[in-house]
Design a protein around this motif. Structure first.
Motif, PDB file in Angstrom:
ATOM      1  N   HIS A  67     -76.890 -52.004 -49.461  1.00  0.00           N
ATOM      2  CA  HIS A  67     -77.371 -50.795 -50.142  1.00  0.00           C
ATOM      3  C   HIS A  67     -77.950 -51.210 -51.488  1.00  0.00           C
ATOM      4  O   HIS A  67     -77.620 -52.272 -52.019  1.00  0.00           O
ATOM      5  CB  HIS A  67     -76.258 -49.759 -50.311  1.00  0.00           C
ATOM      6  N   ASP A  71     -75.293 -54.089 -58.176  1.00  0.00           N
ATOM      7  CA  ASP A  71     -74.355 -55.190 -57.909  1.00  0.00           C
ATOM      8  C   ASP A  71     -74.512 -55.772 -56.499  1.00  0.00           C
ATOM      9  O   ASP A  71     -73.801 -56.712 -56.141  1.00  0.00           O
ATOM     10  CB  ASP A  71     -72.903 -54.739 -58.138  1.00  0.00           C
ATOM     11  N   HIS A  72     -75.422 -55.220 -55.718  1.00  0.00           N
ATOM     12  CA  HIS A  72     -75.650 -55.741 -54.360  1.00  0.00           C
ATOM     13  C   HIS A  72     -77.091 -56.207 -54.164  1.00  0.00           C
ATOM     14  O   HIS A  72     -77.341 -57.089 -53.351  1.00  0.00           O
ATOM     15  CB  HIS A  72     -75.296 -54.672 -53.320  1.00  0.00           C
ATOM     16  N   HIS A 216     -66.230 -55.828 -52.698  1.00  0.00           N
ATOM     17  CA  HIS A 216     -65.599 -56.201 -53.957  1.00  0.00           C
ATOM     18  C   HIS A 216     -64.205 -56.791 -53.768  1.00  0.00           C
ATOM     19  O   HIS A 216     -63.297 -56.508 -54.555  1.00  0.00           O
ATOM     20  CB  HIS A 216     -65.560 -54.994 -54.906  1.00  0.00           C
TER      21      HIS A 216
HETATM   22 ZN   LIG Z   1     -70.666 -52.414 -55.242  1.00  0.00          ZN
END
Ligand SMILES: [Zn+2]
Length: 283
Positions: A67, A71-72, A216
């Motif tokens: 997505h 952070d991805h 995570h």
């Molecule tokens: Zn995330």
């Protein structure tokens, strides 16, 4: 900062991670005989992910994005052959904004000016990337191994999981989480009923039996959690919310960010919007 982490899970699967303080962002490198697939690319903190992948494998790399959160997908632009759901395409503008990524990471690191300087110098700067749309059920053949895309709308509209049934694992990004709550408390999220149905479909396919790797955590998910998340959704949809507390995100864009609430069923926790249970807020 000792940031990049590598762990060989098996001959054909590596866990990579960005570790910034207690926060961990995972990436997964699946290796076949012809291609490799890198699932997610972290924030791109060090700007060295591509080099790290090339040290592990010389094969061509297809990059799959669960997505389009910073952070991805922050480091995704380091790669050439990128696949992501077009339903998350609109998120690039905010998620990949360099200033905002520096700001959010600096906040997470306690507003340390050295961290800020490091990020400004090293972190992947690209604020957009071209990608090919992913369809639910699409298979990525790696040679002797394959990854199947599973659409999991909820955390974002275009959230995707990648499943290697023969290899016995699924990579779910932020669709399913341990410890913290599944984040569904934003106007960008589909209604809670859609997330609940994604979870049901995931379990109906038998994926609950697989090893589930999440966005995570360095360790696989507790297999009880998907069913507990469904129970949490059902309780909220059934009106059992009187004990739910408001949750304020430290990364909220502004004071107009709507108020999310948190609801847990045992270890399965969700953060949701009261106005986003059954009706789309933002198409
Ligand atoms: Zn995330």
């Amino acid at each position: 900062m000792g940031i990049m982490y590598t762990q060989k899970i098996s001959n054909d699967l590596y866990l990579l991670a960005e570790k910034a303080g207690p926060a961990v962002v995972t990436m997964w490198l699946a290796i076949g005989s012809k291609n490799a697939a890198l699932i997610d690319a972290g924030f791109g903190i060090t700007g060295t992910l591509r080099k790290l992948v090339q040290k592990i494998t010389e094969l061509p790399v297809v990059h799959l994005v669960t997505h389009c959160d910073p952070d991805h997908a922050g480091g995704s632009a380091q790669f050439d052959d990128i696949h992501m759901s077009s339903l998350d395409g609109d998120l690039q503008q905010t998620s990949l904004n360099f200033k905002k990524r520096v700001h959010d990471l600096s906040v997470a690191a306690g507003d340390n000016p050295l961290v800020k300087l490091y990020l400004q110098l090293k972190m992947t700067k690209a604020e957009s990337f071209d990608f090919t749309d992913i369809q639910d059920g699409e298979t990525f053949e790696l040679g002797g191994a394959s990854l199947k895309a599973f659409a999991f709308p909820g955390h974002t509209k275009g959230s995707m999981c990648f499943v290697n049934e023969a290899g016995g694992y699924a990579v779910t990004g932020d669709s399913i989480v341990a410890r913290d709550a599944a984040i569904l408390g934003d106007r960008r999220c589909p209604p809670l009923t859609v997330y609940r149905d994604s979870l049901r479909r995931f379990l109906d396919k038998g994926y609950g039996r697989l090893t589930i790797y999440i966005g995570h955590s360095l360790t696989p998910l507790d297999r009880d959690i998907p069913a507990q998340l469904i129970a949490a959704c059902d309780e909220v949809l059934g009106g059992g919310t009187s004990n739910d507390l408001p949750f304020n995100s430290p990364f909220a864009a502004d004071r107009h960010t709507p108020q999310a609430y948190e609801h847990c069923h045992d270890k399965g926790c969700i953060r949701y919007l009261r106005e986003n249970l059954t009706q789309w807020q933002d198409k």
